[in-house]
Write a protein that holds these residues in place. Structure first.
Motif: not given
Length: 127
Positions: A42-56
């Motif tokens: 999306s033409d955005q250099r920085r993305h703050g992400l909140s994601m799970p700490a563990i996978d499936k």
């Protein structure tokens, strides 16, 4: 000035009749793209992400997980082959984890920590 976007993901109970989200531990990380990669995100250099700490499978998330997560949840561009090739990061893309080369950190096996800053830099340029 660079703009930061935030993406939040949640897990659901497998085999459950409800779609309630499980309260899973989350990681907050900053992902940055340069060298032209930002156009895929999306033409955005920085993305703050909140994601799970563990996978499936219940294991800590890794850079490999992050790459898949970025392709499925953050990338809006349909040209995923400019970022991944055969389910791995495309050659010619450098990755820095907290300003250190990812080769020093275990590459795709690096377990992501809360507060990590992960930078993807394309060294491929048309001409």
């Amino acid at each position: 000035m660079a703009t930061t976007t935030e993406t939040t993901t949640s897990a659901t109970v497998a085999g459950s009749n409800t779609s309630e989200a499980i309260d899973t531990p989350k990681l907050s990380i900053l992902v940055e793209f340069t060298g032209g990669l930002e156009m895929l995100f999306s033409d955005q250099r920085r993305h703050g992400l909140s994601m799970p700490a563990i996978d499936k499978s219940g294991k800590p998330v890794t850079i490999a997980y992050l790459i898949e997560h970025l392709c499925e949840n953050v990338m809006n561009d349909t040209r995923k082959e400019l970022f991944v090739l055969d389910h791995h990061l495309r050659p010619g893309i450098l990755v820095l984890i907290n300003d250190a080369d990812w080769e020093l950190e275990g590459e795709e096996a690096y377990e992501i920590q809360n507060g990590d800053n992960i930078l993807f830099v394309s060294t491929l340029h048309g001409g």
